[in-house]
Motif scaffolding. Structure first.
Motif, PDB file in Angstrom:
ATOM      1  N   ILE A 374     -12.359  -3.388  -1.326  1.00 22.13           N
ATOM      2  CA  ILE A 374     -12.899  -2.007  -1.006  1.00 22.13           C
ATOM      3  C   ILE A 374     -11.562  -1.037  -0.496  1.00 22.13           C
ATOM      4  O   ILE A 374     -11.229   0.249  -0.961  1.00 22.13           O
ATOM      5  N   ALA A 375     -10.844  -1.872   0.471  1.00 20.20           N
ATOM      6  CA  ALA A 375      -9.935  -1.159   1.317  1.00 20.20           C
ATOM      7  C   ALA A 375      -8.648  -0.881   0.270  1.00 20.20           C
ATOM      8  O   ALA A 375      -8.260   0.437   0.167  1.00 20.20           O
ATOM      9  N   ARG A 376      -8.538  -1.811  -0.342  1.00 19.90           N
ATOM     10  CA  ARG A 376      -7.287  -1.527  -1.272  1.00 19.90           C
ATOM     11  C   ARG A 376      -7.575  -0.352  -2.591  1.00 19.90           C
ATOM     12  O   ARG A 376      -6.653   0.598  -2.630  1.00 19.90           O
ATOM     13  N   ASP A 377      -8.723  -0.482  -3.034  1.00 15.85           N
ATOM     14  CA  ASP A 377      -9.211   0.340  -3.889  1.00 15.85           C
ATOM     15  C   ASP A 377      -9.145   1.989  -3.401  1.00 15.85           C
ATOM     16  O   ASP A 377      -9.027   2.945  -3.762  1.00 15.85           O
ATOM     17  N   LEU A 378      -9.948   2.222  -2.090  1.00 15.14           N
ATOM     18  CA  LEU A 378      -9.835   3.495  -1.379  1.00 15.14           C
ATOM     19  C   LEU A 378      -8.476   3.823  -1.202  1.00 15.14           C
ATOM     20  O   LEU A 378      -8.250   5.079  -1.390  1.00 15.14           O
ATOM     21  N   ALA A 379      -7.290   3.036  -0.808  1.00 13.91           N
ATOM     22  CA  ALA A 379      -5.888   3.604  -0.432  1.00 13.91           C
ATOM     23  C   ALA A 379      -5.662   4.049  -1.813  1.00 13.91           C
ATOM     24  O   ALA A 379      -4.763   4.756  -1.776  1.00 13.91           O
ATOM     25  N   ARG A 380      -5.821   3.439  -2.891  1.00 12.16           N
ATOM     26  CA  ARG A 380      -5.319   3.679  -4.113  1.00 12.16           C
ATOM     27  C   ARG A 380      -5.838   5.011  -4.668  1.00 12.16           C
ATOM     28  O   ARG A 380      -5.013   5.907  -5.034  1.00 12.16           O
ATOM     29  N   THR A 382      -7.048   7.567  -2.739  1.00  9.00           N
ATOM     30  CA  THR A 382      -6.972   8.583  -1.781  1.00  9.00           C
ATOM     31  C   THR A 382      -5.355   8.929  -1.574  1.00  9.00           C
ATOM     32  O   THR A 382      -4.764  10.093  -1.477  1.00  9.00           O
ATOM     33  N   GLN A 383      -4.425   7.852  -1.781  1.00  5.89           N
ATOM     34  CA  GLN A 383      -3.161   7.893  -1.298  1.00  5.89           C
ATOM     35  C   GLN A 383      -1.978   7.332  -2.525  1.00  5.89           C
ATOM     36  O   GLN A 383      -0.831   7.443  -2.234  1.00  5.89           O
ATOM     37  N   GLY A 384      -2.643   6.707  -3.556  1.00  5.93           N
ATOM     38  CA  GLY A 384      -1.792   6.235  -4.291  1.00  5.93           C
ATOM     39  C   GLY A 384      -1.660   4.676  -4.342  1.00  5.93           C
ATOM     40  O   GLY A 384      -1.862   4.195  -3.443  1.00  5.93           O
ATOM     41  N   ALA A 385      -0.760   4.108  -5.528  1.00  4.68           N
ATOM     42  CA  ALA A 385      -0.461   2.986  -5.653  1.00  4.68           C
ATOM     43  C   ALA A 385       0.299   2.514  -4.465  1.00  4.68           C
ATOM     44  O   ALA A 385       0.126   1.316  -4.181  1.00  4.68           O
ATOM     45  N   ARG A 389      -0.251  -0.918  -2.083  1.00  3.40           N
ATOM     46  CA  ARG A 389       0.365  -2.181  -1.756  1.00  3.40           C
ATOM     47  C   ARG A 389       0.633  -2.192  -0.321  1.00  3.40           C
ATOM     48  O   ARG A 389       0.604  -3.506   0.147  1.00  3.40           O
ATOM     49  N   THR A 390       0.573  -1.261   0.333  1.00  2.26           N
ATOM     50  CA  THR A 390       0.545  -1.387   1.994  1.00  2.26           C
ATOM     51  C   THR A 390      -0.473  -1.925   2.454  1.00  2.26           C
ATOM     52  O   THR A 390      -0.352  -2.832   3.401  1.00  2.26           O
ATOM     53  N   VAL A 391      -1.601  -1.701   1.842  1.00  2.00           N
ATOM     54  CA  VAL A 391      -2.829  -2.207   2.433  1.00  2.00           C
ATOM     55  C   VAL A 391      -2.924  -3.952   2.233  1.00  2.00           C
ATOM     56  O   VAL A 391      -3.071  -4.661   2.813  1.00  2.00           O
ATOM     57  N   GLY A 392      -2.512  -3.981   0.785  1.00  2.00           N
ATOM     58  CA  GLY A 392      -2.295  -5.237   0.352  1.00  2.00           C
ATOM     59  C   GLY A 392      -1.284  -6.379   1.174  1.00  2.00           C
ATOM     60  O   GLY A 392      -1.501  -7.295   1.617  1.00  2.00           O
ATOM     61  N   GLU A 393       0.017  -5.657   1.618  1.00  2.00           N
ATOM     62  CA  GLU A 393       0.770  -6.389   2.474  1.00  2.00           C
ATOM     63  C   GLU A 393       0.112  -6.520   3.787  1.00  2.00           C
ATOM     64  O   GLU A 393       0.338  -7.412   4.602  1.00  2.00           O
ATOM     65  N   GLU A 433      -1.174   2.638   9.947  1.00  2.00           N
ATOM     66  CA  GLU A 433      -1.648   3.907   9.737  1.00  2.00           C
ATOM     67  C   GLU A 433      -2.248   4.095   8.467  1.00  2.00           C
ATOM     68  O   GLU A 433      -3.245   4.941   8.173  1.00  2.00           O
ATOM     69  N   THR A 434      -1.856   3.279   7.562  1.00  2.00           N
ATOM     70  CA  THR A 434      -2.452   3.248   6.472  1.00  2.00           C
ATOM     71  C   THR A 434      -3.443   2.331   6.081  1.00  2.00           C
ATOM     72  O   THR A 434      -4.667   2.605   5.390  1.00  2.00           O
ATOM     73  N   ALA A 435      -3.409   1.134   6.706  1.00  2.00           N
ATOM     74  CA  ALA A 435      -4.209   0.109   6.289  1.00  2.00           C
ATOM     75  C   ALA A 435      -5.566  -0.027   7.030  1.00  2.00           C
ATOM     76  O   ALA A 435      -6.624  -0.186   7.065  1.00  2.00           O
ATOM     77  N   GLN A 436      -5.466   0.365   8.497  1.00  2.00           N
ATOM     78  CA  GLN A 436      -6.352   0.296   9.584  1.00  2.00           C
ATOM     79  C   GLN A 436      -7.807   1.117   9.043  1.00  2.00           C
ATOM     80  O   GLN A 436      -8.879   0.748   9.297  1.00  2.00           O
TER      81      GLN A 436
END
Length: 524
Positions: A374-380, A382-385, A389-393, A433-436
Motif C-alpha cells: 500500500i505504501a509503495r502504491d500510494l507513493a507511485r 501521488t508522486q510517481g515511480a 522506488r524511494t519507499v522500496g529502498e 520525507e517520502t517514505a514515512q
C-alpha cells in the motif's frame, strides 16, 4: 554559556526528529551485547603473516574486482565446456530443441522463490551467481564425476560381459553416486554465499531461496541434455507428437516434477538457514546442521532416482507418498519462516522508533507485506515511480537494520556492526520525507497488535488538507481521543500539543540503547 534570546529576535523553533537525526554516539553495540573477538593467532586476519591484513595473499583476496573477475572467468569457462559436452551428445538441432523446452519452467520456478523472498529480497547478483553456478559449474562437475563413477561401476561392481551390465551400472550410479555428487556440487554455491555474503543470509527463507535458485540452474542444463537426447532418439526412430519420447520426458521433468531438484537442494538450504540463525556460541549446531541437511538432500534425491527402477506404479507411489508431502512440508516451513521474519522486523525496529529514527506506525507497517505494498502504491500514485522506488529502498534498509540488530543479539553481527548500522540509519534518514508518511497511511489499514496510545511524534499527512475540511483517520490505540488526522487542521485541545496537522504528539522517551535524545545540546 547559554544566553537568553533577544526580545526582538524570535526564538529558534523546537528541534524534532524530522529536522535532524537523533543523537548517535558511535559505540560498537548496545551494552551487554556479545562482541566478536580479535585473536591474533596465525591464519587470522589480525596476524601479520601471509594471510594477515598486510600479507600479499590477503591483499589479493580482499580485492573485490579480482575476486569477481576470477569467479566470472571460472563460471564462463565451465559454461563453455558444458555447452560443448551437451552439444556433442545432442547435436545442434537437439540442443536447440532441448534449450527451448528446458527454459519454459524456469521463469515460474524463479518467480516462486522471489515471492518467498519478498520480506528481505536477496540482491540479484547473488541469485545470478547461484543460477550460474548450478547451470555451469555444478553440472560440469556432475557430468564428469558421474561418467567416471559409471565406468568404475562397470569394471568393479557390474558384470560388463552381460547384456544388462551397463543398465545395472547406470542404476547404481543414479541411485547412489549421482545424489552424492550433484547435491555436493550444488551445496557449494550455498556454502560460498553463506561464507562470503553472510550479510544477506539470515535464516531459513534465505537458505531455501539460494538453494532453490541454484538447483533451478542445475535442472535447466540437465533438462537440455535429457530433452535434446530424447529428440535425437525420436528423430532416429521416427516418433513425433504427443507419443514421442520428447513429449514424455518434458511431461515428467517439466510438468510433474519441475521442483524436484529445487526440493532436494532446499533441504541443504534449510540446514544453512538454521545455522545462520544459531547464536555464536552454538558452534556445533552451526556445523552439524548443514551437514545433516545435505545428507537428507542426498537421501531424498537417491529415493527419487531409485523410483524410476520400480516401474510406473512404483514411481507414482514414491511421488505421492514422499515427494508431495515433503514439498508441502517445506512450503509450510518457508512460509512460516517468512512470518517469523516479519515479526522480527516489528520487534527489532521498535527500539529505533523509540529512539526517534522511525515514527510510531512504521514498525507495524514494515512488518506487513500488505502495508508495504500500500505504501509503495500510494507513493507511485501521488508522486510517481521515483517516489515508489524511494519507499522500496526505505523498506529494504529498515528490514536489513532489523536483521542486523537480531544478529547482534546472537553475537554474529561481525566487527563492522557499527559501520553497517550507521549506513542503514543514514539511508533511512535520507528517504524519510517520502517514505514515512506513506507507511503511516498504510498502517491505518492494519489491525492493531496491542492497545495503548502511540509514543512519539507523528509525520505530517501525505497530502494537503482539502480546502473545505476533511475526515480525520484516527490511529486509535484503545481510546478515541488519540489519533492523527488526514484532514483539515484541528484546534488544539487541553491534552494535545498544538500542531496544525495531527492531534497527538507526546514526547518520546529515549530507548535503552546507544542513541540519545534528539536535542542537539545532548550531542557529544
Amino acid at each position: 554559556m547559554h544566553q537568553s534570546p533577544s526580545p526582538h529576535q524570535p526564538p529558534d523553533p523546537p528541534v524534532t526528529p524530522y529536522d535532524q537525526q537523533p543523537w548517535f554516539d558511535g559505540t560498537a553495540a548496545p551494552g551487554g551485547w556479545p562482541q566478536p573477538g580479535y585473536p591474533t593467532h596465525a591464519g587470522h586476519p589480525g596476524h601479520p603473516g601471509p594471510w594477515g591484513r598486510t600479507g600479499r595473499l590477503s591483499r589479493l583476496w580482499d580485492n573485490k574486482a579480482l575476486r569477481a573477475t576470477a569467479l566470472i572467468g571460472l563460471l564462463s569457462l565451465s559454461g563453455l565446456v558444458i555447452l560443448a559436452l551437451v552439444r556433442e551428445q545432442t547435436g545442434t538441432k537437439g540442443f536447440l530443441v532441448g534449450l527451448g523446452l528446458a527454459v519454459l519452467p524456469v521463469p515460474l520456478i524463479i518467480s516462486v522463490f522471489r515471492w518467498l523472498d519478498r520480506v528481505d529480497p536477496k540482491p540479484w547478483r547473488n541469485l545470478i551467481f547461484a543460477f550460474a553456478w548450478g547451470a555451469c559449474a555444478a553440472t560440469l562437475v556432475a557430468l564428469i564425476a558421474n561418467g567416471f563413477a559409471t565406468e568404475w561401476l562397470m569394471t568393479t561392481v557390474a558384470d560388463s560381459s552381460s547384456p544388462g551390465g551397463r543398465a545395472d551400472a547406470d542404476t547404481w550410479g543414479a541411485t547412489f553416486v549421482a545424489p552424492f555428487v550433484e547435491e555436493s556440487a550444488k551445496a557449494a554455491a550455498v556454502l560460498l554465499l553463506f561464507v562470503f555474503r553472510r550479510r544477506d543470509f539470515n535464516g531459513i527463507v534465505d537458505g531455501v531461496v539460494v538453494a532453490g535458485i541454484t538447483a533451478t540452474g542445475f535442472a535447466f542444463t540437465e533438462n537440455i541434455l535429457y530433452l535434446g537426447s530424447a529428440f535425437v532418439s525420436d528423430q532416429e526412430f521416427g516418433y513425433s507428437g504427443i507419443q514421442s519420447t520428447t513429449a514424455a520426458t518434458f511431461f515428467i521433468r517439466g510438468v510433474m516434477s519441475p521442483f524436484a531438484h529445487p526440493l532436494f537442494t532446499s533441504m541443504t538450504g534449510v540446514g544453512f538457514g538454521l545455522a545462520a540463525a544459531a547464536a555464536q556460541h552454538q558452534r556445533a549446531r552451526r556445523i552439524l546442521l548443514p551437514i545433516a541437511a545435505l545428507l537428507a538432500a542426498m537421501v531424498l534425491h537417491g529415493l527419487w532416482n531409485g523410483s524410476s527402477t520400480l516401474g510406473g506404479y512404483g514411481f507414482i507411489i514414491v511421488y505421492a507418498a514422499f515427494m508431495v508431502p515433503v514439498f508441502g512440508l517445506l512450503t509450510w516451513l518457508t512460509v512460516w519462516s517468512r512470518h517469523v521474519e516479519l515479526r522480527t522486523v516489528r520487534e527489532q525496529l521498535t527500539t529505533y522508533q523509540a529512539a526517534g529514527w522511525l515514527t510510531p506506525p512504521e514498525p507495524i507497517a514494515l512488518s506487513s507485506m500488505r502495508a508495504r505494498g500500500i505504501a509503495r502504491d500510494l507513493a507511485r500514485r501521488t508522486q510517481g515511480a521515483a517516489a515508489a522506488r524511494t519507499v522500496g529502498e526505505y523498506i529494504a534498509s529498515a528490514t536489513s537494520l532489523a536483521f542486523l540488530r537480531r544478529r547482534a543479539h546472537r553475537g554474529t553481527a561481525g566487527p563492522d556492526f557499527t559501520t553497517r548500522e550507521r549506513e542503514l540509519l543514514d539511508a533511512l534518514w535520507e528517504r524519510r520525507e517520502t517514505a514515512q508518511p506513506a507507511l503511516a497511511h498504510a498502517a491505518l489499514s492494519l489491525p492493531l497488535p496491542y492497545p495503548g496510545p502511540p509514543q512519539g511524534p507523528l509525520p505530517p499527512p501525505y497530502w494537503s488538507p482539502p480546502p473545505y475540511g476533511g475526515y480525520g483517520y484516527g490511529y486509535g490505540y484503545g481510546s478515541p481521543s488519540y489519533g492523527y488526522g488526514y484532514g483539515a487542521p484541528q484546534p488544539p485541545q487541553a491534552h494535545q500539543a498544538p500542531h496544525p496537522t495531527y492531534a497527538f504528539q507526546p514526547s518520546y522517551a529515549p530507548a535503552p540503547i546507544h542513541y540519545g535524545p534528539a536535542d542537539p545540546q545532548h550531542r557529544g
